[in-house]
Design a protein around this motif. Structure first.
Motif: not given
Length: 406
Positions: A302-303, A308-313, A331-334, A368-374
């Motif tokens: 939940x943290x 990680x799923x929110x920012x790293x995909x 490019x996204x990760x950069x 989005x950590x409370x709900x879904x994070x993607x």
């Protein structure tokens, strides 16, 4: 003056070039620009609204409170003007391409207020040619419209913060309402705005109360027809949307993996509103059970896990122009890494001036950590992060030049 004109010319060229690429995408891929998911429901909702005057989402004969109305009504207006067939869909895509161009301009203006014209120009470039920002204009989803509304809200917040007047905050209240009725996640925005006003602008508490009151009244004036409509349909006060149950429930499964052993089966209600209530009850039960089984592991999910799923995909689920997913992800990760590194650097300089967009990004992450994070939900945050990425890039280049000269 010459430098200013050159900056303006470069900005115009960036916006035009980005718009041309988006229109080429729309013309080339046409109705292949779909995820066959929520986008189809938005189209269905808009078509039924035009043809029958009923606001639905999933079920054709069930008035919905599942999604807020701004985006379906936006699509319905386009379909009313251009038809509900192929021409209407293409028109909506082209209008979204123009909306995306407005976002580029707003990013430039926000970055100019926070930093300088050079940072602003680079931020505009990053946003203009960020591949998901090009592709997403072709999808019938809230992302393009909401991102523009969010940037509009942030820009005018920064503008009115310098000379706060009640008329300006009435306008902010209207913008806040429209953005919230597009995507409810932004509903708590004034908290961060007034933290910024107190922290950075040193506005007195009494003055903030006055400004907050007029902003809230403007919000109520815009949103109240939605409240009245919902009460008439369901006999309850539904402030925004009754759709939290499913994303809350999906978010209780670690890595969103459901197996026969951990899936909870529940009885559907007679409509989506009742089913949502059941799902919220199931969520509470699952969270209690899972924390009892593995408290630290579940807390990590939940943290750190959802962050990680929110920012790293990256929101690039289908490939276009033969651009591989791996390149877009790099490019996204950069942008993500350099953006957050820029924020960390500013912590040592004094973050107050830059706190409003930072607080909004942290708030979206936490929500989005409370709900879904993607990645799709993080999409509106990338233009804001691009500003801090641009700051860091130019700062590093400046330091490198100074070192070479020395």
């Amino acid at each position: 003056m010459v430098r200013k004109n050159r900056h303006n010319l470069i900005l115009i060229l960036i916006i035009i070039a980005s718009l041309i690429v988006k229109i080429v995408l729309i013309v080339k891929y046409k109705n292949n620009l779909t995820l066959s998911s929520d986008d189809l429901n938005y189209v269905k909702s808009a078509v039924v609204l035009v043809k029958r005057g009923i606001y639905i989402f999933h079920n054709l004969n069930e008035p919905t409170v599942f999604v807020t109305p701004v985006y379906p009504f936006f699509l319905a207006l386009v379909f009313k003007l251009f038809g509900t067939g192929f021409a209407g869909l293409q028109a909506a895509r082209i209008i979204q391409a123009v909306i995306s161009s407005v976002t580029i301009l707003l990013v430039y203006l926000i970055a100019g207020k926070l930093f300088n014209k050079n940072v602003a120009l680079l931020a505009a470039f990053l946003v203009a040619f960020y591949v998901p920002n090009i592709v997403t204009v072709g999808y019938m989803l809230t992302e393009t419209l909401f991102t523009m509304l969010l940037c509009l809200l942030l820009y005018f917040s920064l503008l009115f913060a310098k000379k706060p007047k009640k008329t300006g905050f009435v306008f902010l209240g209207v913008l806040w309402a429209v953005a919230t009725l597009c995507r409810p996640t932004i509903a708590l925005y004034p908290i961060f705005l007034f933290v910024y006003l107190f922290w950075s602008e040193r506005i007195k508490i009494v003055e903030m109360i006055k400004l907050g009151t007029v902003m809230f009244l403007a919000f109520v004036a815009v949103v109240s027809p939605w409240w009245i409509r919902n009460y008439r349909e369901y006999g309850e006060f539904i402030p925004l949307a009754a759709s939290s149950g499913n994303p809350l429930l999906q978010g209780t499964y670690v890595n969103y993996e459901q197996t026969p052993e951990n899936v909870v089966y529940y009885k559907l209600g007679k409509n989506a509103f009742e089913t949502n209530k059941t799902e919220v009850a199931v969520v509470k039960m699952r969270i209690k059970e899972e924390f009892k089984k593995d408290f630290w592991g579940y807390l990590k999910w939940y943290t750190i896990g959802k962050t990680n799923l929110f920012w790293r995909t990256v929101f690039y689920w289908k490939g276009f122009f033969n651009i591989p997913h791996s390149i877009v992800l790099y490019i996204h990760l950069f942008i993500v890494y350099t953006g957050f590194a820029g924020i960390v650097m500013l912590l040592f300089k004094g973050i107050g001036k830059y706190s409003l967009p930072v607080l909004v990004m942290l708030y979206f992450n936490a929500t989005h950590c409370v709900y879904m994070a993607f990645d799709r939900y993080a999409f509106p945050m990338i233009p804001l992060l691009s500003i801090f990425s641009s700051f860091l890039i130019l700062k590093v280049l400046s330091l490198m030049r100074e070192k070479i000269r020395f």
